[in-house]
Design a protein around this motif. Structure first.
Motif, PDB file in Angstrom:
ATOM      1  N   VAL A 433      -1.980  -8.802  -1.669  1.00  0.00           N
ATOM      2  CA  VAL A 433      -0.651  -9.291  -2.039  1.00  0.00           C
ATOM      3  C   VAL A 433       0.135  -8.199  -2.759  1.00  0.00           C
ATOM      4  O   VAL A 433       1.338  -8.016  -2.519  1.00  0.00           O
ATOM      5  CB  VAL A 433      -0.772 -10.546  -2.918  1.00  0.00           C
ATOM      6  N   SER A 434      -0.528  -7.449  -3.627  1.00  0.00           N
ATOM      7  CA  SER A 434       0.147  -6.397  -4.382  1.00  0.00           C
ATOM      8  C   SER A 434       0.666  -5.299  -3.470  1.00  0.00           C
ATOM      9  O   SER A 434       1.776  -4.787  -3.654  1.00  0.00           O
ATOM     10  CB  SER A 434      -0.814  -5.798  -5.421  1.00  0.00           C
ATOM     11  N   VAL A 435      -0.117  -4.918  -2.472  1.00  0.00           N
ATOM     12  CA  VAL A 435       0.321  -3.882  -1.531  1.00  0.00           C
ATOM     13  C   VAL A 435       1.510  -4.367  -0.707  1.00  0.00           C
ATOM     14  O   VAL A 435       2.431  -3.592  -0.399  1.00  0.00           O
ATOM     15  CB  VAL A 435      -0.848  -3.471  -0.612  1.00  0.00           C
ATOM     16  N   ALA A 436       1.536  -5.658  -0.371  1.00  0.00           N
ATOM     17  CA  ALA A 436       2.595  -6.195   0.484  1.00  0.00           C
ATOM     18  C   ALA A 436       3.840  -6.623  -0.281  1.00  0.00           C
ATOM     19  O   ALA A 436       4.856  -6.956   0.334  1.00  0.00           O
ATOM     20  CB  ALA A 436       2.056  -7.390   1.276  1.00  0.00           C
ATOM     21  N   GLN A 453      -0.987   1.622  -6.329  1.00  0.00           N
ATOM     22  CA  GLN A 453       0.147   2.544  -6.382  1.00  0.00           C
ATOM     23  C   GLN A 453       0.038   3.599  -5.282  1.00  0.00           C
ATOM     24  O   GLN A 453       1.009   3.881  -4.570  1.00  0.00           O
ATOM     25  CB  GLN A 453       0.182   3.216  -7.752  1.00  0.00           C
ATOM     26  N   GLY A 454      -1.160   4.192  -5.133  1.00  0.00           N
ATOM     27  CA  GLY A 454      -1.347   5.194  -4.092  1.00  0.00           C
ATOM     28  C   GLY A 454      -1.220   4.623  -2.697  1.00  0.00           C
ATOM     29  O   GLY A 454      -0.679   5.272  -1.795  1.00  0.00           O
ATOM     30  N   HIS A 455      -1.717   3.399  -2.489  1.00  0.00           N
ATOM     31  CA  HIS A 455      -1.620   2.763  -1.181  1.00  0.00           C
ATOM     32  C   HIS A 455      -0.158   2.512  -0.813  1.00  0.00           C
ATOM     33  O   HIS A 455       0.258   2.712   0.341  1.00  0.00           O
ATOM     34  CB  HIS A 455      -2.401   1.450  -1.183  1.00  0.00           C
ATOM     35  N   ARG A 456       0.631   2.097  -1.779  1.00  0.00           N
ATOM     36  CA  ARG A 456       2.052   1.848  -1.522  1.00  0.00           C
ATOM     37  C   ARG A 456       2.791   3.163  -1.252  1.00  0.00           C
ATOM     38  O   ARG A 456       3.724   3.192  -0.448  1.00  0.00           O
ATOM     39  CB  ARG A 456       2.659   1.098  -2.714  1.00  0.00           C
ATOM     40  N   ARG A 457       2.408   4.235  -1.903  1.00  0.00           N
ATOM     41  CA  ARG A 457       2.977   5.546  -1.588  1.00  0.00           C
ATOM     42  C   ARG A 457       2.641   5.932  -0.151  1.00  0.00           C
ATOM     43  O   ARG A 457       3.494   6.417   0.597  1.00  0.00           O
ATOM     44  CB  ARG A 457       2.436   6.608  -2.542  1.00  0.00           C
ATOM     45  N   TYR A 458       1.398   5.717   0.225  1.00  0.00           N
ATOM     46  CA  TYR A 458       0.929   6.083   1.559  1.00  0.00           C
ATOM     47  C   TYR A 458       1.673   5.314   2.647  1.00  0.00           C
ATOM     48  O   TYR A 458       1.911   5.829   3.738  1.00  0.00           O
ATOM     49  CB  TYR A 458      -0.573   5.816   1.652  1.00  0.00           C
ATOM     50  N   LEU A 459       2.047   4.075   2.349  1.00  0.00           N
ATOM     51  CA  LEU A 459       2.738   3.224   3.326  1.00  0.00           C
ATOM     52  C   LEU A 459       4.250   3.457   3.356  1.00  0.00           C
ATOM     53  O   LEU A 459       4.968   2.704   3.999  1.00  0.00           O
ATOM     54  CB  LEU A 459       2.444   1.747   3.032  1.00  0.00           C
ATOM     55  N   GLY A 460       4.730   4.463   2.644  1.00  0.00           N
ATOM     56  CA  GLY A 460       6.157   4.776   2.710  1.00  0.00           C
ATOM     57  C   GLY A 460       6.869   4.622   1.386  1.00  0.00           C
ATOM     58  O   GLY A 460       8.048   4.263   1.371  1.00  0.00           O
ATOM     59  N   PHE A 461       6.170   4.867   0.286  1.00  0.00           N
ATOM     60  CA  PHE A 461       6.778   4.846  -1.041  1.00  0.00           C
ATOM     61  C   PHE A 461       7.462   3.504  -1.336  1.00  0.00           C
ATOM     62  O   PHE A 461       8.635   3.437  -1.676  1.00  0.00           O
ATOM     63  CB  PHE A 461       7.773   6.000  -1.199  1.00  0.00           C
ATOM     64  N   ARG A 462       6.687   2.450  -1.174  1.00  0.00           N
ATOM     65  CA  ARG A 462       7.199   1.134  -1.557  1.00  0.00           C
ATOM     66  C   ARG A 462       7.414   1.101  -3.068  1.00  0.00           C
ATOM     67  O   ARG A 462       6.681   1.736  -3.822  1.00  0.00           O
ATOM     68  CB  ARG A 462       6.211   0.040  -1.127  1.00  0.00           C
TER      69      ARG A 462
END
Length: 542
Positions: A433-436, A453-462
């Motif tokens: 949920v946090s990543v989405a 935080q790193g996963h969201r950066r990897y997915l396009g700097f959410r």
């Protein structure tokens, strides 16, 4: 064959000798030719060589007639047995050959096959890379420690190390003795088959040691040691690899922060990303429930995922007791002393808070969110476990933002029943949920905050709002003391965080103080193509 049968019934056969073939007109003449033997006039009484000669001649004479092929069935049990045995051997030979070649033709077949499978066959639709062939130097066993995201980062490190050392990795063992006491195995949290197959072009991963090592493992004769924290590849090449070659099996008892953030070969950094963002897929039941929860939240509009790390274990570990009553402070202190591996015991809570080393309290979080401009009707998902102090501590946050939800409020008891007392699996749902989420805000820079935080950066700097706790608690104290009015406080808070929205930036490198430098999993810059216009992130569109 009919003609042969008629000749047989008339008693006309051929007798084979070493020199000639003579016609035998009837059973009587045959008996006379065999003076010492008498036979009844029945086909079963004939010698085998006569029967076989008759069959051969009949077969050769009738092969030219196409319409009699179907009637060429064996007339004896021996023939039937020979055909059955030959067919069985041929069948299993084909099966063995096809099995051996399966890995070559299966991906191509599935790639071009029309989509006629259901979702339950999704595993068979995956096209995985070919196996990597290399000289195996030995086997590496690892035992992860900590919570879900601490273990997750450790698993990524150990895969990278295994590949670099050309060793076979045994599926990691998860921590069951930590504060959460979660009995989950690797396959309960992550998709085990996908993990093994998706990385097979990098490293060989097996479920358990080969049988020849079982006795040694049972007797506790496997070399065990914790690797040195924040180590680079030279440590593993010169200290760890010789041990693996010597003992053939090595057990690393801890995985947290055992590989340095910086100074790594680019292929190791990218493999860490590949493991983290692609190979470590959650188990199907977790993915399914996480997707359901995300759909329920998005149905009501955009939402903020708030990682409110105000939980009992964090407060006891950090020694942060701001806002707690005396009984709570004593309880947290007792808990800290009960865990011998928590090395810091005597803690000055107030000083630690001023240094920005404490998670924000629910009351501090409510004031901060209002100052940042979040509306009262904002949908806020609490991505955390049980908040310490429960309703008393959450009252101010719920008063400021009534539309606060948790997974327990959106999902039924039936949905959550399989996850009871499985804190790591519940944390995995919060992770999804946090990543989405539209915006992610952690109130403490723990392992989940870093990895998400790193996963969201990897997915396009959410959008990820990283709070400056040291400055915030100072401003909060000034505001509560009446030294700043609301407008001044709000403007200062917004100005303080205008460049802390998860935009592209370089990691802070501190070679002699690796523990204080930026974490690789919070900003995996080697794996991320930078945006051309990172300044597009503003408070106006969060």
């Amino acid at each position: 064959m009919r003609r042969c049968r008629r000749n047989y019934e008339k008693g006309s056969f051929f007798f084979s000798s070493k020199h000639s073939l003579k016609p035998l007109r009837n059973c009587k003449s045959y008996a006379q030719s065999r003076a010492s033997n008498t036979h009844r006039c029945h086909w079963k009484a004939m010698p085998k060589f006569i029967w076989w000669e008759f069959e051969l001649r009949a077969f050769l004479s009738q092969m030219k007639t196409a319409d009699t092929i179907a009637s060429m069935l064996p007339r004896s049990r021996l023939h039937l047995w020979i055909i059955r045995a030959s067919t069985t051997v041929l069948f299993w030979t084909c099966i063995i050959q096809l099995t051996a070649l399966a890995e070559l033709w299966r991906p191509h077949l599935l790639h071009n096959w029309p989509f006629c499978m259901n979702q339950q066959d999704s595993f068979n639709q995956e096209i995985y890379p070919p196996k990597r062939i290399y000289q195996n130097n030995g086997y590496l066993m690892v035992s992860c420690n900590g919570g879900l995201n601490q273990m997750r980062a450790g698993i990524c490190d150990m895969v990278a190390i295994s590949k670099h050392l050309n060793v076979t990795l045994v599926i990691p063992k998860l921590d069951k003795s930590s504060f959460w006491a979660d009995p989950s195995e690797f396959g309960d949290i992550f998709d085990l088959n996908h993990f093994i197959l998706s990385l097979r072009d990098q490293v060989r991963i097996i479920r358990k040691l080969p049988p020849k090592f079982h006795e040694r493992l049972k007797d506790g004769r496997v070399m065990t040691k914790p690797p040195v924290s924040w180590s680079n590849v030279s440590y593993y090449e010169h200290k760890i690899l010789p041990l693996i070659k010597k003992y053939k099996v090595l057990h690393l008892s801890r995985t947290d922060s055992r590989l340095a953030n910086n100074g790594m070969p680019i292929e190791i950094q990218r493999l860490r990303c590949r493991v983290n963002y692609h190979a470590l897929r959650f188990a199907p039941q977790i993915e399914e429930l996480g997707s359901k929860l995300i759909k329920l939240l998005k149905r009501k509009g955009s939402f903020l995922a708030l990682h409110l790390r105000y939980e009992m274990d964090m407060l006891a570990f950090s020694g942060c007791t701001h806002g707690c009553i005396r009984e709570e402070e004593e309880e947290l202190t007792r808990m800290r002393y009960s865990y011998p591996w928590w090395k810091e015991k005597d803690i000055d809570s107030q000083q630690k808070r001023k240094d920005g080393l404490c998670p924000l309290t629910p009351e501090e979080t409510a004031v901060t969110l209002k100052a940042l401009g979040f509306r009262r009707d904002a949908q806020i998902y609490i991505a955390a476990g049980d908040i310490y102090g429960s309703q008393r501590r959450m009252a101010a946050l719920r008063s400021a933002f009534p539309n606060i939800v948790r997974k327990e409020m959106l999902l039924s008891n039936e949905d959550l029943k399989p996850f009871i007392n499985r804190s790591s699996q519940l944390a995995a749902i919060d992770y999804l949920v946090s990543v989405a989420s539209d915006v992610f805000i952690p109130t403490y820079e723990g392992n989940m905050a870093k990895v998400v935080q790193g996963h969201r950066r990897y997915l396009g700097f959410r959008k990820t709002l990283l709070l400056d706790r040291r400055q915030l608690v100072h401003l909060l104290d000034l505001y509560h003391a009446g030294k700043l009015n609301w407008d001044e406080f709000s403007k200062t808070v917004r100005d303080l965080h205008k460049d802390r929205l998860g935009s592209p930036e370089r990691r802070n490198v501190m070679p002699h103080r690796p523990k204080e430098e930026d974490n690789f999993y919070a900003n995996p810059q080697e794996c991320i193509p930078e945006l051309s216009s990172p300044s597009a992130m503003t408070f106006e569109n969060i």
